[in-house]
Design a protein around this motif. Sequence first.
Motif, PDB file in Angstrom:
ATOM      1  N   PHE A 118       0.842  -1.197   0.000  1.00  0.00           N
ATOM      2  CA  PHE A 118       0.000   0.000   0.000  1.00  0.00           C
ATOM      3  C   PHE A 118       0.877   1.247   0.000  1.00  0.00           C
ATOM      4  CE2 PHE A 118      -3.522  -2.589   2.053  1.00  0.00           C
ATOM      5  CZ  PHE A 118      -4.350  -2.501   0.946  1.00  0.00           C
ATOM      6  N   ALA A 119       0.390   2.281  -0.672  1.00  0.00           N
ATOM      7  CA  ALA A 119       1.050   3.589  -0.674  1.00  0.00           C
ATOM      8  C   ALA A 119      -0.039   4.651  -0.678  1.00  0.00           C
ATOM      9  CB  ALA A 119       1.945   3.746  -1.905  1.00  0.00           C
ATOM     10  N   PRO A 120       0.174   5.784  -0.016  1.00  0.00           N
ATOM     11  CA  PRO A 120      -0.857   6.827   0.004  1.00  0.00           C
ATOM     12  C   PRO A 120      -1.115   7.394  -1.379  1.00  0.00           C
ATOM     13  CG  PRO A 120       1.203   7.623   0.959  1.00  0.00           C
ATOM     14  CD  PRO A 120       1.372   6.154   0.753  1.00  0.00           C
ATOM     15  N   ALA A 121      -2.376   7.599  -1.700  1.00  0.00           N
ATOM     16  CA  ALA A 121      -2.790   8.210  -2.967  1.00  0.00           C
ATOM     17  C   ALA A 121      -3.783   9.327  -2.655  1.00  0.00           C
ATOM     18  CB  ALA A 121      -3.420   7.166  -3.883  1.00  0.00           C
ATOM     19  N   LEU A 173      -2.119  15.057  -8.934  1.00  0.00           N
ATOM     20  CA  LEU A 173      -0.751  14.770  -9.380  1.00  0.00           C
ATOM     21  C   LEU A 173      -0.015  13.832  -8.429  1.00  0.00           C
ATOM     22  CD1 LEU A 173       0.225  18.443 -10.352  1.00  0.00           C
ATOM     23  CD2 LEU A 173      -0.493  16.621 -11.908  1.00  0.00           C
ATOM     24  N   SER A 174      -0.728  13.273  -7.459  1.00  0.00           N
ATOM     25  CA  SER A 174      -0.046  12.531  -6.393  1.00  0.00           C
ATOM     26  C   SER A 174       0.675  11.286  -6.893  1.00  0.00           C
ATOM     27  CB  SER A 174      -1.034  12.165  -5.281  1.00  0.00           C
ATOM     28  OG  SER A 174      -2.071  11.333  -5.759  1.00  0.00           O
ATOM     29  N   ALA A 175       0.120  10.600  -7.896  1.00  0.00           N
ATOM     30  CA  ALA A 175       0.772   9.369  -8.367  1.00  0.00           C
ATOM     31  C   ALA A 175       2.153   9.642  -8.961  1.00  0.00           C
ATOM     32  CB  ALA A 175      -0.124   8.639  -9.361  1.00  0.00           C
ATOM     33  N   PRO A 176       2.280  10.550  -9.960  1.00  0.00           N
ATOM     34  CA  PRO A 176       3.622  10.807 -10.491  1.00  0.00           C
ATOM     35  C   PRO A 176       4.545  11.473  -9.472  1.00  0.00           C
ATOM     36  CG  PRO A 176       2.032  12.318 -11.474  1.00  0.00           C
ATOM     37  CD  PRO A 176       1.250  11.268 -10.744  1.00  0.00           C
ATOM     38  N   LEU A 177       4.004  12.308  -8.583  1.00  0.00           N
ATOM     39  CA  LEU A 177       4.834  12.912  -7.541  1.00  0.00           C
ATOM     40  C   LEU A 177       5.406  11.838  -6.619  1.00  0.00           C
ATOM     41  CD1 LEU A 177       2.642  16.020  -6.624  1.00  0.00           C
ATOM     42  CD2 LEU A 177       4.909  16.088  -7.681  1.00  0.00           C
ATOM     43  N   ARG A 178       4.547  10.909  -6.206  1.00  0.00           N
ATOM     44  CA  ARG A 178       4.997   9.837  -5.317  1.00  0.00           C
ATOM     45  C   ARG A 178       6.062   8.978  -5.999  1.00  0.00           C
ATOM     46  NH1 ARG A 178       0.472   7.122  -5.014  1.00  0.00           N
ATOM     47  NH2 ARG A 178       1.167   5.509  -6.457  1.00  0.00           N
ATOM     48  N   GLY A 185      14.062  10.642  -4.501  1.00  0.00           N
ATOM     49  CA  GLY A 185      14.157  11.231  -3.180  1.00  0.00           C
ATOM     50  C   GLY A 185      13.402  12.531  -2.992  1.00  0.00           C
ATOM     51  N   ALA A 186      12.982  13.164  -4.077  1.00  0.00           N
ATOM     52  CA  ALA A 186      12.225  14.417  -3.995  1.00  0.00           C
ATOM     53  C   ALA A 186      11.591  14.688  -5.346  1.00  0.00           C
ATOM     54  CB  ALA A 186      13.131  15.578  -3.580  1.00  0.00           C
ATOM     55  N   ALA A 187      10.628  15.595  -5.366  1.00  0.00           N
ATOM     56  CA  ALA A 187       9.974  16.011  -6.613  1.00  0.00           C
ATOM     57  C   ALA A 187       9.763  17.508  -6.562  1.00  0.00           C
ATOM     58  CB  ALA A 187       8.639  15.298  -6.791  1.00  0.00           C
ATOM     59  N   GLU A 188       9.999  18.177  -7.663  1.00  0.00           N
ATOM     60  CA  GLU A 188       9.802  19.626  -7.708  1.00  0.00           C
ATOM     61  C   GLU A 188       8.487  19.949  -8.410  1.00  0.00           C
ATOM     62  OE1 GLU A 188      12.936  22.868  -8.298  1.00  0.00           O
ATOM     63  OE2 GLU A 188      11.926  22.814 -10.248  1.00  0.00           O
ATOM     64  N   LEU A 189       7.547  20.437  -7.622  1.00  0.00           N
ATOM     65  CA  LEU A 189       6.257  20.882  -8.119  1.00  0.00           C
ATOM     66  C   LEU A 189       6.369  22.352  -8.503  1.00  0.00           C
ATOM     67  CD1 LEU A 189       3.151  20.023  -8.290  1.00  0.00           C
ATOM     68  CD2 LEU A 189       2.932  21.223  -6.099  1.00  0.00           C
ATOM     69  N   ARG A 190       5.717  22.745  -9.575  1.00  0.00           N
ATOM     70  CA  ARG A 190       5.654  24.154  -9.963  1.00  0.00           C
ATOM     71  C   ARG A 190       4.225  24.656  -9.783  1.00  0.00           C
ATOM     72  NH1 ARG A 190      10.525  26.965 -11.883  1.00  0.00           N
ATOM     73  NH2 ARG A 190      12.079  25.299 -11.815  1.00  0.00           N
ATOM     74  N   ILE A 191       4.107  25.843  -9.196  1.00  0.00           N
ATOM     75  CA  ILE A 191       2.784  26.418  -8.940  1.00  0.00           C
ATOM     76  C   ILE A 191       2.661  27.753  -9.655  1.00  0.00           C
ATOM     77  CG2 ILE A 191       1.212  27.296  -7.180  1.00  0.00           C
ATOM     78  CD1 ILE A 191       2.388  25.307  -5.233  1.00  0.00           C
ATOM     79  N   ASP A 192       1.614  27.872 -10.435  1.00  0.00           N
ATOM     80  CA  ASP A 192       1.284  29.124 -11.113  1.00  0.00           C
ATOM     81  C   ASP A 192       0.333  29.896 -10.209  1.00  0.00           C
ATOM     82  OD1 ASP A 192       0.384  31.180 -12.722  1.00  0.00           O
ATOM     83  OD2 ASP A 192       0.020  29.926 -14.483  1.00  0.00           O
ATOM     84  N   LEU A 193       0.809  31.006  -9.657  1.00  0.00           N
ATOM     85  CA  LEU A 193      -0.001  31.803  -8.741  1.00  0.00           C
ATOM     86  C   LEU A 193      -1.004  32.699  -9.448  1.00  0.00           C
ATOM     87  CD1 LEU A 193       2.781  32.890  -6.196  1.00  0.00           C
ATOM     88  CD2 LEU A 193       1.088  31.064  -5.918  1.00  0.00           C
ATOM     89  N   ARG A 194      -0.876  32.840 -10.765  1.00  0.00           N
ATOM     90  CA  ARG A 194      -1.775  33.725 -11.510  1.00  0.00           C
ATOM     91  C   ARG A 194      -2.284  33.028 -12.776  1.00  0.00           C
ATOM     92  NH1 ARG A 194       0.457  39.477 -12.431  1.00  0.00           N
ATOM     93  NH2 ARG A 194      -1.267  40.233 -11.196  1.00  0.00           N
ATOM     94  N   PRO A 195      -2.930  31.891 -12.647  1.00  0.00           N
ATOM     95  CA  PRO A 195      -3.303  31.118 -13.834  1.00  0.00           C
ATOM     96  C   PRO A 195      -4.337  31.791 -14.734  1.00  0.00           C
ATOM     97  CG  PRO A 195      -4.307  30.179 -11.879  1.00  0.00           C
ATOM     98  CD  PRO A 195      -3.344  31.225 -11.406  1.00  0.00           C
ATOM     99  N   ILE A 196      -5.110  32.732 -14.192  1.00  0.00           N
ATOM    100  CA  ILE A 196      -6.123  33.377 -15.039  1.00  0.00           C
ATOM    101  C   ILE A 196      -5.512  34.458 -15.918  1.00  0.00           C
ATOM    102  CG2 ILE A 196      -7.968  32.887 -13.396  1.00  0.00           C
ATOM    103  CD1 ILE A 196      -7.850  35.838 -12.565  1.00  0.00           C
ATOM    104  N   MET A 197      -4.254  34.794 -15.664  1.00  0.00           N
ATOM    105  CA  MET A 197      -3.582  35.828 -16.443  1.00  0.00           C
ATOM    106  C   MET A 197      -2.593  35.213 -17.414  1.00  0.00           C
ATOM    107  SD  MET A 197      -2.737  39.109 -14.051  1.00  0.00           S
ATOM    108  CE  MET A 197      -4.056  40.109 -13.373  1.00  0.00           C
ATOM    109  N   SER A 267      -7.117   7.927  -0.337  1.00  0.00           N
ATOM    110  CA  SER A 267      -7.176   6.559  -0.835  1.00  0.00           C
ATOM    111  C   SER A 267      -5.758   5.997  -0.888  1.00  0.00           C
ATOM    112  CB  SER A 267      -7.831   6.511  -2.220  1.00  0.00           C
ATOM    113  OG  SER A 267      -7.065   7.261  -3.154  1.00  0.00           O
ATOM    114  N   VAL A 268      -5.643   4.783  -1.417  1.00  0.00           N
ATOM    115  CA  VAL A 268      -4.338   4.143  -1.501  1.00  0.00           C
ATOM    116  C   VAL A 268      -4.117   3.544  -2.883  1.00  0.00           C
ATOM    117  CG1 VAL A 268      -4.131   3.588   0.945  1.00  0.00           C
ATOM    118  CG2 VAL A 268      -5.279   1.972  -0.592  1.00  0.00           C
ATOM    119  N   ALA A 269      -2.859   3.423  -3.245  1.00  0.00           N
ATOM    120  CA  ALA A 269      -2.444   2.542  -4.323  1.00  0.00           C
ATOM    121  C   ALA A 269      -1.985   1.241  -3.669  1.00  0.00           C
ATOM    122  CB  ALA A 269      -1.303   3.174  -5.118  1.00  0.00           C
TER     123      ALA A 269
END
Length: 330
Positions: A118-121, A173-178, A185-197, A267-269
């Motif tokens: 089991f792994a967290p999903a 995005l949890s599956a590919p991040l996990r 050992g780590a994953a770099e997520l990118r966040i768009d703070l202004r997606p409507i622009m 949920s879980v995988a």
Amino acid sequence: MRPALESFTPDDVIHFAENLGQACFTGTSGKIFPVGLKATQLLRAWLRRLRERGVAFQYRTHWCGFGDGGTILFAHEGAVAAQKPDAVLLALGGASWPRTGSDGAWTRYFQPDMLNPFAPANCGFRAALSPAFFSKHEGAVLKSVTAHFEGRKSRGDITVTKNGLEGAPIYALSAPLRQRITSQGAAELRIDLRPIMSMDQSRENVARLRPRESQSNHLRRLGLSPVARGLFQEAWFDHRDGLDLATALHNVPVRLEQPADMARAISVAGGVRQAAVDSGFMLRQRPGVFVAGEMLDWEAPTGGYLLQACFSTGYLAALSVEKWLTRHAG
């Protein structure tokens, strides 16, 4: 999963609910809900229908694994008894809701080669942000942002936890991040703070800022919330990084280091491996024993997909039980 999903479709779920007197409607998101907006009403109607059809429920009873000669062991009020039913359908859940009994303890009764761990999903992640950021912003919400990872993106609200981030865009995005964290050992997520622009609109806004003002004032004038400003400053880009402010606002990097604990996951995988069951979800090593729901190793995003897969696998497994009984009962 395809045969299961085709045997009991989303339309079938709607008809099932409506036949129980629970009308449904489609929300603005496109998701479908019972009009009462409470699963308990549907559950009560379902249980009432089952009792009317002669289904017997025995509470305070625990499954204790497999006995000899095809028997099944049950513990009821402290006494263990062996029974030999014509068929068994197990729907014991995953391991992400231990408070409700879905703790994955049933895995002890399966051979290890029948299971994937089991792994967290659909979970949050611990993030490499400062203690000061979490202390100041725990519980705050990044409203309507877009998360990006490996060419995938998901938009919605992200909540700051005591040591990380969670919310619909993260869950999607949890599956590919996990998987990236497991392999690297780590994953770099990118966040768009202004997606409507658009980028051009952001650059026009930045161009109107006063050059001598502080970074904090710039971000405030651009309309960023306190938590968005805090996150941006944690991962601050400057001109030495080769990115201008407008571009940086659409590409805030957050290093994720570990999925949240299993008990906090939606949920879980993992679970019973595909190779361990036949096309009707019967255990190859246990003829007449079928499994359904989150016991099986599949993974889906939250938001109805989880329920759909549980309904569909349960339905297909039940059809398989019926066929088995026709051939072997008596």
